[in-house]
Design a protein around this motif. Structure first.
Motif, PDB file in Angstrom:
ATOM      1  N   THR A 283       0.841  -1.194   0.000  1.00  0.00           N
ATOM      2  CA  THR A 283       0.000   0.000   0.000  1.00  0.00           C
ATOM      3  C   THR A 283       0.876   1.244   0.000  1.00  0.00           C
ATOM      4  O   THR A 283       1.994   1.225   0.525  1.00  0.00           O
ATOM      5  CB  THR A 283      -0.922   0.048   1.236  1.00  0.00           C
ATOM      6  OG1 THR A 283      -0.120   0.153   2.415  1.00  0.00           O
ATOM      7  CG2 THR A 283      -1.795  -1.194   1.333  1.00  0.00           C
ATOM      8  N   ARG A 284       0.353   2.326  -0.595  1.00  0.00           N
ATOM      9  CA  ARG A 284       1.050   3.611  -0.496  1.00  0.00           C
ATOM     10  C   ARG A 284       0.074   4.753  -0.757  1.00  0.00           C
ATOM     11  O   ARG A 284      -0.912   4.595  -1.499  1.00  0.00           O
ATOM     12  CB  ARG A 284       2.236   3.701  -1.450  1.00  0.00           C
ATOM     13  CG  ARG A 284       1.914   3.684  -2.917  1.00  0.00           C
ATOM     14  CD  ARG A 284       3.176   3.965  -3.741  1.00  0.00           C
ATOM     15  NE  ARG A 284       2.932   3.908  -5.170  1.00  0.00           N
ATOM     16  CZ  ARG A 284       3.147   2.856  -5.933  1.00  0.00           C
ATOM     17  NH1 ARG A 284       3.615   1.748  -5.394  1.00  0.00           N
ATOM     18  NH2 ARG A 284       2.900   2.899  -7.233  1.00  0.00           N
ATOM     19  N   CYS A 285       0.329   5.882  -0.128  1.00  0.00           N
ATOM     20  CA  CYS A 285      -0.461   7.084  -0.338  1.00  0.00           C
ATOM     21  C   CYS A 285       0.095   7.799  -1.566  1.00  0.00           C
ATOM     22  O   CYS A 285       1.284   8.113  -1.623  1.00  0.00           O
ATOM     23  CB  CYS A 285      -0.400   7.978   0.888  1.00  0.00           C
ATOM     24  SG  CYS A 285      -1.372   9.491   0.718  1.00  0.00           S
ATOM     25  N   VAL A 286      -0.762   8.050  -2.567  1.00  0.00           N
ATOM     26  CA  VAL A 286      -0.288   8.635  -3.822  1.00  0.00           C
ATOM     27  C   VAL A 286      -0.775  10.063  -4.026  1.00  0.00           C
ATOM     28  O   VAL A 286      -0.318  10.746  -4.938  1.00  0.00           O
ATOM     29  CB  VAL A 286      -0.727   7.764  -5.018  1.00  0.00           C
ATOM     30  CG1 VAL A 286      -0.084   6.391  -4.962  1.00  0.00           C
ATOM     31  CG2 VAL A 286      -2.248   7.641  -5.096  1.00  0.00           C
ATOM     32  N   GLN A 287      -1.702  10.531  -3.179  1.00  0.00           N
ATOM     33  CA  GLN A 287      -2.230  11.884  -3.365  1.00  0.00           C
ATOM     34  C   GLN A 287      -2.862  12.343  -2.061  1.00  0.00           C
ATOM     35  O   GLN A 287      -3.516  11.568  -1.360  1.00  0.00           O
ATOM     36  CB  GLN A 287      -3.276  11.887  -4.487  1.00  0.00           C
ATOM     37  CG  GLN A 287      -3.816  13.262  -4.862  1.00  0.00           C
ATOM     38  CD  GLN A 287      -4.813  13.155  -6.005  1.00  0.00           C
ATOM     39  OE1 GLN A 287      -4.881  12.146  -6.701  1.00  0.00           O
ATOM     40  NE2 GLN A 287      -5.592  14.202  -6.199  1.00  0.00           N
ATOM     41  N   ALA A 288      -2.679  13.622  -1.711  1.00  0.00           N
ATOM     42  CA  ALA A 288      -3.293  14.197  -0.512  1.00  0.00           C
ATOM     43  C   ALA A 288      -3.945  15.519  -0.868  1.00  0.00           C
ATOM     44  O   ALA A 288      -3.336  16.362  -1.540  1.00  0.00           O
ATOM     45  CB  ALA A 288      -2.247  14.388   0.579  1.00  0.00           C
ATOM     46  N   GLU A 289      -5.193  15.704  -0.456  1.00  0.00           N
ATOM     47  CA  GLU A 289      -5.933  16.930  -0.719  1.00  0.00           C
ATOM     48  C   GLU A 289      -5.946  17.814   0.530  1.00  0.00           C
ATOM     49  O   GLU A 289      -5.899  17.310   1.659  1.00  0.00           O
ATOM     50  CB  GLU A 289      -7.372  16.596  -1.132  1.00  0.00           C
ATOM     51  CG  GLU A 289      -7.485  15.839  -2.440  1.00  0.00           C
ATOM     52  CD  GLU A 289      -7.069  16.673  -3.632  1.00  0.00           C
ATOM     53  OE1 GLU A 289      -7.453  17.867  -3.683  1.00  0.00           O
ATOM     54  OE2 GLU A 289      -6.357  16.153  -4.506  1.00  0.00           O
ATOM     55  N   PRO A 290      -6.027  19.148   0.362  1.00  0.00           N
ATOM     56  CA  PRO A 290      -6.038  20.059   1.517  1.00  0.00           C
ATOM     57  C   PRO A 290      -7.189  19.810   2.481  1.00  0.00           C
ATOM     58  O   PRO A 290      -7.087  20.092   3.672  1.00  0.00           O
ATOM     59  CB  PRO A 290      -6.160  21.449   0.871  1.00  0.00           C
ATOM     60  CG  PRO A 290      -5.645  21.263  -0.526  1.00  0.00           C
ATOM     61  CD  PRO A 290      -6.021  19.881  -0.914  1.00  0.00           C
ATOM     62  N   ASN A 291      -8.321  19.269   1.965  1.00  0.00           N
ATOM     63  CA  ASN A 291      -9.480  19.050   2.825  1.00  0.00           C
ATOM     64  C   ASN A 291      -9.386  17.768   3.659  1.00  0.00           C
ATOM     65  O   ASN A 291     -10.333  17.394   4.345  1.00  0.00           O
ATOM     66  CB  ASN A 291     -10.765  19.027   1.988  1.00  0.00           C
ATOM     67  CG  ASN A 291     -10.764  17.897   0.955  1.00  0.00           C
ATOM     68  OD1 ASN A 291      -9.855  17.072   0.905  1.00  0.00           O
ATOM     69  ND2 ASN A 291     -11.792  17.877   0.124  1.00  0.00           N
ATOM     70  N   GLY A 292      -8.252  17.085   3.587  1.00  0.00           N
ATOM     71  CA  GLY A 292      -8.063  15.902   4.423  1.00  0.00           C
ATOM     72  C   GLY A 292      -8.220  14.572   3.712  1.00  0.00           C
ATOM     73  O   GLY A 292      -7.884  13.520   4.266  1.00  0.00           O
TER      74      GLY A 292
END
Length: 342
Positions: A283-292
């Protein structure tokens, strides 16, 4: 032995005429003798030779998904007189298919379908790495039948309801239809069609390519859905959701919050039951948005499954730590269970 069963020559004569090559004559002769002595019925069509599907005396419906095994690393001079008795020794065979070259040698792989998933699991446990000849061990793993088609080149104006109606009229066994914007430079849409079985999907592909279907007279392309295209379509259509819902692959599927690790436990138990090996997760985090909202990619590799399962998932990361990765594992475990027919 070629084509339909009605009006054929005797099996031995037909096989002898087909195999005019001098290659591997002794093993071919042994197969002819075995066919003659057992009375077994083998039918050769389109580069494969099939026993059963259904076999003599079969009563009831075809076996459920997950009942077939893939056999690889076969010596090229090995035939059904050795392989069918070997795979029958661990369970009831519904069908056996050996892939052939024009010269009559096998292509190194085959498929054995059992009466149920338990029979396929026993075959994997007993026959994987079995030495069929001195120093020649075969590979036996779970086979997963293709049931999805992609249709590219559709006009951008096509509507889901319109296409669904056309497909219901032209094909049988359609379970699901999804429409996507084209991933290439050309404008238009791509459809993904999911059918109830490999046979239903194959017949649908043939009907759409060859039949008199008005929508498909245009320059559309109908083919088996490729894993990379499936992943691209999943990535393109997913946007940060407006509410606290975790989507798995499509808007219709959500990750249950009441059973946070249910799918992980079920997948582990199923893999032990069917002798598939221990699932391994990436697993990996590929994108983060300002709204959480955070977008994760996840994959599960099952040792006896030839193709990994992967998908994307949007997660609302309210607390720091590994919660997003755990939710991703649960989501991809759900996907693996669906592909295994559970």
């Amino acid at each position: 032995m070629e084509g339909s069963r009605a009006g054929r020559e005797p099996r031995g004569a037909a096989m002898a005429e087909e195999w005019i090559s001098s290659v591997n004559q002794s093993n071919k002769a042994a197969l002819l003798t075995w066919v003659r002595e057992t009375g077994i019925d083998l039918v050769q069509v389109n580069g494969q030779r099939r026993y059963g599907g259904p076999p003599p005396g079969w009563v009831g419906s075809p076996p459920p998904p997950g009942s077939e095994v893939y056999i690889a690393r076969l010596p090229r001079d090995l035939y059904e007189d050795t392989l069918i008795p070997l795979f029958q020794s661990v369970g009831q065979l519904y069908e056996f298919r050996l892939m052939l070259t024009f010269s009559g040698l096998n292509r190194g792989f085959a498929y054995a379908k059992y009466s149920d998933q338990h029979g396929a699991g026993k075959a994997i446990a007993a026959l994987n790495n079995w030495e069929v000849q001195d120093g020649r061990a075969i590979l036996v793993c779970r086979s997963f039948e293709k049931c999805e088609l992609s249709v590219s080149g559709l006009p951008g104006t096509v509507r889901h309801a319109e296409l669904h109606t056309v497909l219901l009229d032209a094909t049988e066994g359609l379970l699901r239809l999804t429409l996507h914007a084209s991933t290439g430079r050309k404008q238009g849409k791509v459809a993904v069609l999911t059918y109830s079985s490999h046979h239903a999907a194959a017949m649908a592909k043939k009907a759409l390519l060859e039949g008199n279907v008005e929508l498909f007279k245009k320059k559309v392309k109908v083919e088996w859905l490729k894993p990379d295209l499936k992943e691209q379509l999943q990535a393109l259509r997913e946007e940060p959701p407006p509410s606290n819902v975790q989507h798995l692959g499509s808007p219709e599927r959500v990750l249950p919050s009441s059973e946070p690790r249910a799918a992980l436990g079920r997948l582990g138990a199923l893999c032990r039951q069917l002798h598939l090996g221990t699932p391994r997760f990436l697993t990996r985090c590929v994108q983060a948005e300002p709204n959480g909202w955070q977008r994760y990619w996840g994959q599960v590799v099952i040792p006896s499954h030839p193709v990994p399962c992967s998908t994307f998932l949007w997660v609302r990361e309210d607390t720091p730590g590994t919660a997003g990765h755990e939710k991703m594992k649960e989501a991809v475990a759900q996907l693996a269970l669906m592909m295994l027919g559970h």
